[in-house]
Design a protein around this motif. Structure first.
Motif, PDB file in Angstrom:
ATOM      1  N   UNK A 209       0.836  -1.201   0.000  1.00 58.56           N
ATOM      2  CA  UNK A 209       0.000   0.000   0.000  1.00 58.56           C
ATOM      3  C   UNK A 209       0.869   1.248   0.000  1.00 58.56           C
ATOM      4  N   UNK A 210       1.849   1.292   0.891  1.00 58.06           N
ATOM      5  CA  UNK A 210       2.726   2.460   1.007  1.00 58.06           C
ATOM      6  C   UNK A 210       3.448   2.723  -0.306  1.00 58.06           C
ATOM      7  N   UNK A 211       4.041   1.691  -0.887  1.00 55.95           N
ATOM      8  CA  UNK A 211       4.777   1.850  -2.147  1.00 55.95           C
ATOM      9  C   UNK A 211       3.841   2.292  -3.273  1.00 55.95           C
ATOM     10  N   UNK A 212       2.626   1.774  -3.276  1.00 59.03           N
ATOM     11  CA  UNK A 212       1.660   2.183  -4.285  1.00 59.03           C
ATOM     12  C   UNK A 212       1.292   3.643  -4.166  1.00 59.03           C
ATOM     13  N   UNK A 213       1.015   4.091  -2.950  1.00 58.42           N
ATOM     14  CA  UNK A 213       0.648   5.493  -2.724  1.00 58.42           C
ATOM     15  C   UNK A 213       1.812   6.441  -3.003  1.00 58.42           C
ATOM     16  N   UNK A 214       3.029   5.965  -2.846  1.00 60.80           N
ATOM     17  CA  UNK A 214       4.213   6.814  -3.036  1.00 60.80           C
ATOM     18  C   UNK A 214       4.514   7.097  -4.509  1.00 60.80           C
ATOM     19  N   UNK A 215       3.918   6.333  -5.429  1.00 57.38           N
ATOM     20  CA  UNK A 215       4.172   6.556  -6.860  1.00 57.38           C
ATOM     21  C   UNK A 215       3.731   7.969  -7.239  1.00 57.38           C
ATOM     22  N   UNK A 216       4.690   8.781  -7.678  1.00 57.08           N
ATOM     23  CA  UNK A 216       4.395  10.158  -8.055  1.00 57.08           C
ATOM     24  C   UNK A 216       4.179  11.086  -6.870  1.00 57.08           C
ATOM     25  N   UNK A 217       4.340  10.568  -5.663  1.00 57.40           N
ATOM     26  CA  UNK A 217       4.118  11.366  -4.461  1.00 57.40           C
ATOM     27  C   UNK A 217       5.415  11.656  -3.724  1.00 57.40           C
ATOM     28  N   UNK A 218       5.291  11.923  -2.414  1.00 57.20           N
ATOM     29  CA  UNK A 218       6.451  12.266  -1.598  1.00 57.20           C
ATOM     30  C   UNK A 218       6.360  11.547  -0.254  1.00 57.20           C
ATOM     31  N   UNK A 219       7.392  10.803   0.058  1.00 58.58           N
ATOM     32  CA  UNK A 219       7.446  10.119   1.353  1.00 58.58           C
ATOM     33  C   UNK A 219       7.835  11.143   2.411  1.00 58.58           C
ATOM     34  N   UNK A 220       6.986  11.281   3.436  1.00 65.26           N
ATOM     35  CA  UNK A 220       7.283  12.236   4.512  1.00 65.26           C
ATOM     36  C   UNK A 220       7.873  11.551   5.734  1.00 65.26           C
ATOM     37  N   UNK A 221       7.605  10.248   5.881  1.00 62.91           N
ATOM     38  CA  UNK A 221       8.230   9.434   6.927  1.00 62.91           C
ATOM     39  C   UNK A 221       8.328   8.023   6.366  1.00 62.91           C
ATOM     40  N   UNK A 222       9.529   7.505   6.195  1.00 68.52           N
ATOM     41  CA  UNK A 222       9.670   6.165   5.617  1.00 68.52           C
ATOM     42  C   UNK A 222       8.929   5.116   6.433  1.00 68.52           C
ATOM     43  N   UNK A 223       8.471   4.088   5.768  1.00 66.71           N
ATOM     44  CA  UNK A 223       7.807   2.968   6.429  1.00 66.71           C
ATOM     45  C   UNK A 223       8.860   2.169   7.192  1.00 66.71           C
ATOM     46  N   UNK A 224       8.707   2.107   8.523  1.00 71.56           N
ATOM     47  CA  UNK A 224       9.698   1.428   9.355  1.00 71.56           C
ATOM     48  C   UNK A 224       9.094   1.011  10.684  1.00 71.56           C
ATOM     49  N   UNK A 225       9.823   0.131  11.383  1.00 74.62           N
ATOM     50  CA  UNK A 225       9.406  -0.279  12.719  1.00 74.62           C
ATOM     51  C   UNK A 225       9.547   0.917  13.653  1.00 74.62           C
ATOM     52  N   UNK A 226       8.574   1.083  14.540  1.00 70.48           N
ATOM     53  CA  UNK A 226       8.570   2.234  15.444  1.00 70.48           C
ATOM     54  C   UNK A 226       8.717   1.792  16.899  1.00 70.48           C
TER      55      UNK A 226
END
Length: 139
Positions: A97-114
């Motif tokens: 989902x994250x990678x799909x939404x990021x297409x043409x967009x901007x990552x503001x916080x990378x997907x990672x363990x918190x």
């Protein structure tokens, strides 16, 4: 129990946005209705008649809905006052989902363990909408 759905307003690119969300999340539109298909569209331009009056796409346990604002209404202004939060069922689903939404967009916080026990990230998609993607690890 009442349900809560998200309704998005666009300045003419609703169809493009919802085709994108359909590609990311899958599923089929419950409704896709154009202004030209309803009573009262006689005075509209052909371009406006082709715009989306209402579209709805089921995602998880909710429905994402949207419309193109007609020329008679004020233009939509996008800001930072809303984020759509998606709860994934696995790390793999969150990443897709994250990678799909990021297409043409901007990552503001990378997907990672918190530190709070989740796999989490934030992205602004190509249409200016803010998304939070989250997978909560089991206790």
């Amino acid at each position: 129990m009442a349900t809560l759905n998200t309704y998005l307003n666009f300045n003419g690119n609703t169809e493009q946005a919802f085709d994108f969300y359909k590609a990311v999340f899958g599923g089929e539109f419950l409704v896709l209705q154009r202004y030209g298909e309803v009573e009262g569209a006689e005075g509209m331009s052909e371009e406006e008649k082709n715009k989306i009056m209402h579209v709805s796409l089921p995602i998880a346990n909710t429905v994402l809905m949207g419309t193109d604002m007609p020329a008679s209404m004020p233009k939509v202004l996008f800001g930072t006052n809303i984020s759509l939060s998606i709860g994934a069922e696995s790390e793999e689903e969150a990443k897709l989902i994250f990678d799909g939404l990021a297409v043409g967009g901007k990552i503001t916080m990378p997907l990672e363990k918190t530190f709070w026990g989740a796999f989490f990230g934030m992205v602004t998609d190509q249409f200016g909408l803010h998304w939070m993607v989250n997978y909560d690890y089991p206790d």
